[in-house]
Design an enzyme around this catalytic site. Structure first.
Site, PDB file in Angstrom:
ATOM      1  N   LEU A 228      45.421  31.444  49.575  1.00 17.33           N
ATOM      2  CA  LEU A 228      45.708  32.675  50.324  1.00 17.33           C
ATOM      3  C   LEU A 228      44.670  33.755  50.012  1.00 17.33           C
ATOM      4  O   LEU A 228      44.902  34.938  50.218  1.00 17.33           O
ATOM      5  CB  LEU A 228      47.127  33.182  50.017  1.00 17.33           C
ATOM      6  CG  LEU A 228      48.273  32.224  50.356  1.00 17.33           C
ATOM      7  CD1 LEU A 228      49.625  32.838  49.974  1.00 17.33           C
ATOM      8  CD2 LEU A 228      48.279  31.860  51.835  1.00 17.33           C
ATOM      9  N   SER A 229      43.543  33.327  49.468  1.00 20.51           N
ATOM     10  CA  SER A 229      42.401  34.235  49.224  1.00 20.51           C
ATOM     11  C   SER A 229      42.652  35.294  48.166  1.00 20.51           C
ATOM     12  O   SER A 229      42.260  36.457  48.340  1.00 20.51           O
ATOM     13  CB  SER A 229      41.981  34.939  50.517  1.00 20.51           C
ATOM     14  OG  SER A 229      41.304  34.061  51.316  1.00 20.51           O
ATOM     15  N   SER A 230      43.266  34.888  47.063  1.00 21.22           N
ATOM     16  CA  SER A 230      43.465  35.872  46.002  1.00 21.22           C
ATOM     17  C   SER A 230      42.116  36.346  45.453  1.00 21.22           C
ATOM     18  O   SER A 230      41.971  37.514  45.082  1.00 21.22           O
ATOM     19  CB  SER A 230      44.333  35.300  44.887  1.00 21.22           C
ATOM     20  OG  SER A 230      43.811  34.071  44.465  1.00 21.22           O
ATOM     21  N   SER A 231      41.111  35.468  45.430  1.00 25.70           N
ATOM     22  CA  SER A 231      39.826  35.914  44.868  1.00 25.70           C
ATOM     23  C   SER A 231      39.136  36.901  45.808  1.00 25.70           C
ATOM     24  O   SER A 231      38.635  37.942  45.355  1.00 25.70           O
ATOM     25  CB  SER A 231      38.920  34.741  44.500  1.00 25.70           C
ATOM     26  OG  SER A 231      38.804  33.840  45.552  1.00 25.70           O
TER      27      SER A 231
ATOM     28  N   SER B 116      44.893  43.039  33.929  1.00 25.77           N
ATOM     29  CA  SER B 116      45.744  42.392  34.928  1.00 25.77           C
ATOM     30  C   SER B 116      47.115  42.260  34.291  1.00 25.77           C
ATOM     31  O   SER B 116      47.213  41.973  33.091  1.00 25.77           O
ATOM     32  CB  SER B 116      45.189  41.008  35.255  1.00 25.77           C
ATOM     33  OG  SER B 116      46.239  40.156  35.617  1.00 25.77           O
TER      34      SER B 116
ATOM     35  N   GLU C  32      39.301  25.752  60.272  1.00 26.67           N
ATOM     36  CA  GLU C  32      39.147  25.565  58.817  1.00 26.67           C
ATOM     37  C   GLU C  32      37.843  24.855  58.487  1.00 26.67           C
ATOM     38  O   GLU C  32      37.469  23.890  59.171  1.00 26.67           O
ATOM     39  CB  GLU C  32      40.342  24.741  58.314  1.00 26.67           C
ATOM     40  CG  GLU C  32      40.800  25.115  56.940  1.00 26.67           C
ATOM     41  CD  GLU C  32      41.333  26.548  56.871  1.00 26.67           C
ATOM     42  OE1 GLU C  32      40.557  27.457  56.526  1.00 26.67           O
ATOM     43  OE2 GLU C  32      42.519  26.738  57.166  1.00 26.67           O
TER      44      GLU C  32
ATOM     45  N   ASP D  23      37.122  34.761  54.413  1.00 22.79           N
ATOM     46  CA  ASP D  23      38.165  35.350  53.570  1.00 22.79           C
ATOM     47  C   ASP D  23      37.912  36.836  53.323  1.00 22.79           C
ATOM     48  O   ASP D  23      38.790  37.680  53.486  1.00 22.79           O
ATOM     49  CB  ASP D  23      38.239  34.626  52.221  1.00 22.79           C
ATOM     50  CG  ASP D  23      38.560  33.162  52.388  1.00 22.79           C
ATOM     51  OD1 ASP D  23      38.921  32.776  53.510  1.00 22.79           O
ATOM     52  OD2 ASP D  23      38.462  32.419  51.406  1.00 22.79           O
TER      53      ASP D  23
ATOM     54  N   ASP E  60      33.679  28.497  58.839  1.00 24.10           N
ATOM     55  CA  ASP E  60      32.886  29.729  58.673  1.00 24.10           C
ATOM     56  C   ASP E  60      31.455  29.458  58.203  1.00 24.10           C
ATOM     57  O   ASP E  60      30.501  29.997  58.759  1.00 24.10           O
ATOM     58  CB  ASP E  60      33.604  30.770  57.786  1.00 24.10           C
ATOM     59  CG  ASP E  60      34.002  30.302  56.402  1.00 24.10           C
ATOM     60  OD1 ASP E  60      33.806  29.103  56.090  1.00 24.10           O
ATOM     61  OD2 ASP E  60      34.501  31.140  55.610  1.00 24.10           O
TER      62      ASP E  60
HETATM   63  C1  GLA Z   1      37.821  28.963  51.486  1.00 29.61           C
HETATM   64  C2  GLA Z   1      36.512  29.730  51.654  1.00 29.61           C
HETATM   65  C3  GLA Z   1      36.305  30.187  53.099  1.00 29.61           C
HETATM   66  C4  GLA Z   1      36.516  29.036  54.086  1.00 29.61           C
HETATM   67  C5  GLA Z   1      37.809  28.275  53.769  1.00 29.61           C
HETATM   68  C6  GLA Z   1      37.944  27.029  54.599  1.00 29.61           C
HETATM   69  O1  GLA Z   1      38.913  29.798  51.685  1.00 29.61           O
HETATM   70  O2  GLA Z   1      36.475  30.845  50.804  1.00 29.61           O
HETATM   71  O3  GLA Z   1      35.034  30.744  53.236  1.00 29.61           O
HETATM   72  O4  GLA Z   1      35.405  28.187  54.109  1.00 29.61           O
HETATM   73  O5  GLA Z   1      37.877  27.894  52.413  1.00 29.61           O
HETATM   74  O6  GLA Z   1      38.061  27.335  55.942  1.00 29.61           O
END
Ligand code: GLA
Length: 401
Positions: A125-128, A68, A34, A172, A37
């Site tokens: 959870l990376s919705s964007s 949406s 975490e 992500d 990246d």
């Molecule tokens: C967010 C960012 C990623 C990563 C994480 C932390 O999700 O979009 O690029 O840096 O935080 O690991």
């Protein structure tokens, strides 16, 4: 929500006409690695089956209309005009993607898009990233353009960095674009070399837990951490030939970094990158307990050295670890609220959820949510034979906040 309902909804907004196409992009959880990246090291994320579906059809105009199911109004993009973001609007993600595709010389026709999500927004959870990659993939597909998922991921990262203003790394967008069923992705964020690692957890299950604590100041704190890491890297590069912070050694910090806060930030980065490598060894040796211990160590480092967890995430992790059968837990994603993951013996998962719910609520006054989501594929088109199954598996329970 069945496919039929989804298409009916689409038609209620955009009228009837030729059959629309459907595309799906997943969210992701990061197992370990975490805040690594943007520091050039190794990460171990995987795509999950929760995600966003787009229903899309060309509309014979030079306008892209986007709706949406969760917000009022529609986002309208005139392909012949400048595409500017509106502060805080969800539409900025697809708008940024459209703007950057056009900048890259890709010709797009007008179309109408309906987005439907089972992914809780803003929860780590990376919705964007899911929305960005989904927009890019769907638009390229309906315009018969070449698809290169890694290039899509890079374009979407650029959107996030330059259009949205978050200095995120590639993890992500890469996971959403490149995910593979039942596999984690071991990705080196400097070289973008990657390999799929089958995730066999034996008698354990991966539980995703939403602290339901909304992320606050996440993007400004995130950018602040990145700057702190860049400062340490610049200092170390005066003494060592290293390309990124993950190539540094812990002892080098003692020699050259005086500021205690900066030292702790870098200590997290270097030790976390080492933990990813140990996690791969643990998985290869089928040592799931060791894997679990590394997850917990990662959380402590994010809490104490990197300071990106917060009361709710710490509480949900601590309460999880108190339950017999939980062998590791950590926050996942950027932090400052959002989700955590836990490795839990499969036969106690129900009890685990019940107990963690109760004790977490007692301490925070917030009810957490748990997601049953296995590891799925990256962005893809839903063909008619898949649609029914996909809808039953994944998009039957929409997220409601
Ligand atoms: C967010 C960012 C990623 C990563 C994480 C932390 O999700 O979009 O690029 O840096 O935080 O690991």
């Amino acid at each position: 929500m069945t496919t039929q309902n989804l298409i009916e909804k689409f038609e209620s907004y955009f009228g009837t006409g030729s059959e629309p196409q459907l595309f799906f992009a997943p969210g992701r959880v990061n197992l370990i690695g975490e805040h690594i990246d943007y520091n050039g090291g190794n990460v171990l994320p995987c795509a999950i089956k929760l995600g966003i579906t787009a229903v899309i059809r060309k509309n014979d105009s030079s306008t892209i209309l986007m709706k949406s199911l969760y917000t009022k109004g529609m986002v309208k993009v005139d392909l012949n005009e400048e595409i500017n973001p509106i502060n805080g609007d969800w539409g900025n993600y697809p708008k940024g993607v459209i703007a950057f595709l056009l900048q890259n010389g890709i010709e797009l026709s007008g179309c109408s898009i309906l987005f439907y999500s089972t992914l809780p927004a803003g929860s780590g959870l990376s919705s964007s990233a899911s929305l960005e990659v989904l927009t890019a993939y769907s638009l390229l597909k309906i315009n018969n353009q070449k698809i290169n998922p890694i290039e899509i991921a890079l374009l979407c990262q650029k959107v996030e960095n330059e259009y949205i203003g978050v200095s995120c790394g590639i993890m992500d967008q890469f996971s959403v674009a490149m995910g593979k069923k039942d596999c984690a992705i071991l990705l080196n964020c400097q070289s973008l070399k990657y390999e799929y690692v089958p995730l066999q957890l034996n008698e354990y299950s991966l539980v995703i837990m939403n602290s339901n604590k909304k992320r606050e100041l996440a993007s400004s704190k995130y950018n602040e951490r990145k700057l702190e890491c860049d400062t340490v890297l610049n200092d170390l590069q005066n003494h060592y030939s290293i390309a990124n912070l993950c190539e540094a050694q812990l002892y080098q910090l003692d020699f050259h970094i005086i500021d205690e806060t900066l030292k702790r930030r870098a200590r997290h980065v270097i030790s976390e990158n080492n933990r990813v490598n140990s996690a791969i060894d643990a998985l290869q040796n089928n040592d799931i307990k060791q894997f679990g211990e590394l997850l917990t160590a990662s959380h402590l480092s994010l809490k104490n050295d990197y300071e990106v967890s917060g009361f709710e995430l710490d509480t949900i992790v601590e309460e999880s670890l108190k339950i017999n059968g939980c062998i590791g837990a950590r926050m996942t994603g950027a932090g400052f609220g959002g989700c955590a993951i836990a490795l839990v013996a499969t036969d106690v998962v129900d009890i685990f959820k019940e107990k963690v719910s109760a004790t977490y609520y007692a301490k925070t006054n917030i009810l957490p949510a748990f997601y049953e989501s296995s590891i799925g594929a990256g962005v893809h088109e839903l063909h008619s034979y898949q649609i029914l199954k996909q809808v039953q598996d994944d998009i039957s329970k929409p997220y409601s906040s």
